[in-house]
Design a protein around this motif. Sequence first.
Motif, PDB file in Angstrom:
ATOM      1  N   ARG A  17      -5.655  61.878 -64.267  1.00  0.00           N
ATOM      2  CA  ARG A  17      -6.877  61.270 -63.737  1.00  0.00           C
ATOM      3  C   ARG A  17      -7.376  60.149 -64.653  1.00  0.00           C
ATOM      4  O   ARG A  17      -7.826  59.112 -64.192  1.00  0.00           O
ATOM      5  CB  ARG A  17      -7.989  62.318 -63.576  1.00  0.00           C
ATOM      6  N   LEU A  18      -7.286  60.369 -65.986  1.00  0.00           N
ATOM      7  CA  LEU A  18      -7.702  59.325 -66.927  1.00  0.00           C
ATOM      8  C   LEU A  18      -6.841  58.075 -66.747  1.00  0.00           C
ATOM      9  O   LEU A  18      -7.358  56.958 -66.775  1.00  0.00           O
ATOM     10  CB  LEU A  18      -7.611  59.824 -68.375  1.00  0.00           C
ATOM     11  N   ILE A  21      -8.061  56.337 -63.652  1.00  0.00           N
ATOM     12  CA  ILE A  21      -9.340  55.654 -63.878  1.00  0.00           C
ATOM     13  C   ILE A  21      -9.128  54.395 -64.702  1.00  0.00           C
ATOM     14  O   ILE A  21      -9.712  53.346 -64.414  1.00  0.00           O
ATOM     15  CB  ILE A  21     -10.361  56.597 -64.559  1.00  0.00           C
ATOM     16  N   ASP A  22      -8.276  54.468 -65.734  1.00  0.00           N
ATOM     17  CA  ASP A  22      -7.992  53.285 -66.551  1.00  0.00           C
ATOM     18  C   ASP A  22      -7.424  52.155 -65.691  1.00  0.00           C
ATOM     19  O   ASP A  22      -7.798  50.992 -65.841  1.00  0.00           O
ATOM     20  CB  ASP A  22      -7.015  53.630 -67.681  1.00  0.00           C
ATOM     21  N   ARG A  51     -16.971  53.841 -65.553  1.00  0.00           N
ATOM     22  CA  ARG A  51     -16.800  53.944 -67.009  1.00  0.00           C
ATOM     23  C   ARG A  51     -17.490  55.202 -67.549  1.00  0.00           C
ATOM     24  O   ARG A  51     -16.955  55.891 -68.415  1.00  0.00           O
ATOM     25  CB  ARG A  51     -17.367  52.702 -67.695  1.00  0.00           C
ATOM     26  N   SER A  53     -18.141  57.942 -65.870  1.00  0.00           N
ATOM     27  CA  SER A  53     -17.364  59.080 -65.390  1.00  0.00           C
ATOM     28  C   SER A  53     -16.116  59.272 -66.239  1.00  0.00           C
ATOM     29  O   SER A  53     -15.747  60.392 -66.595  1.00  0.00           O
ATOM     30  CB  SER A  53     -16.987  58.868 -63.928  1.00  0.00           C
ATOM     31  N   ARG A  54     -15.468  58.169 -66.604  1.00  0.00           N
ATOM     32  CA  ARG A  54     -14.270  58.243 -67.434  1.00  0.00           C
ATOM     33  C   ARG A  54     -14.602  58.840 -68.804  1.00  0.00           C
ATOM     34  O   ARG A  54     -13.867  59.695 -69.313  1.00  0.00           O
ATOM     35  CB  ARG A  54     -13.666  56.853 -67.623  1.00  0.00           C
ATOM     36  N   GLU A  58     -13.092  62.298 -70.285  1.00  0.00           N
ATOM     37  CA  GLU A  58     -12.388  62.341 -71.563  1.00  0.00           C
ATOM     38  C   GLU A  58     -13.028  63.379 -72.494  1.00  0.00           C
ATOM     39  O   GLU A  58     -12.328  64.130 -73.174  1.00  0.00           O
ATOM     40  CB  GLU A  58     -12.399  60.968 -72.222  1.00  0.00           C
TER      41      GLU A  58
END
Length: 202
Positions: A17-18, A21-22, A51, A53-54, A58
């Motif tokens: 997911r990260l 998102i990136d 951002r 949410s990311r 993390e």
Amino acid sequence: MTNQSFAHDVVAWAKQRLDEIDAMIAQAEKSADELKESARTEADQALSRLRVSRAKLEGQLEDLRTQAEAAKSSASQAQQALEDEWVEAESAFQAFLTSTGEQTEIARNAIAARAEAQRKSWESALNDLHAQVTTAVEKAGEEFDAAIGRLSTEAEKAKAKIGQASSAGDETWQAIKTGLSEAKAVHEKTIKKIAEALSKAF
């Protein structure tokens, strides 16, 4: 599925997911300058939310890693306590054998009983393991073949829909986005089934 393998699967899911998102943030930042002024404000707000949410995702991933490490440490401590106690049990057994002195028949019977118990335990463990592996490998093979078939079908559908995306109108674009979401859900479910089947095999 063990807690450790579950934690590993969740960590892998969160890392995926990260990565997504990136990629979304990078593409949104690249495209932001091309937006009209009214759309730019909304896009900047959405990008800001993305951002945030990311960053939260993390942080939660780091929490999970910390918890997994703590669980691993706790299991290691429990294993060490068991091993320490086994040393004591072994020492007590050796002291018993020593105490029999010249009565070698008593010592011989104690050693034979222990050896027989070990043999039965190993035989039982091997039989259980053989049965589990045979069943798991057969089931994993069936599930893997079925899952790969579904994944290939969905990948082809997604590829076709992505190809249509550039010339799509609003209504078609909405249908494509819905289709891609459905394909992604099937993909995630399939990958999870494959991971579960393989974890059972090993």
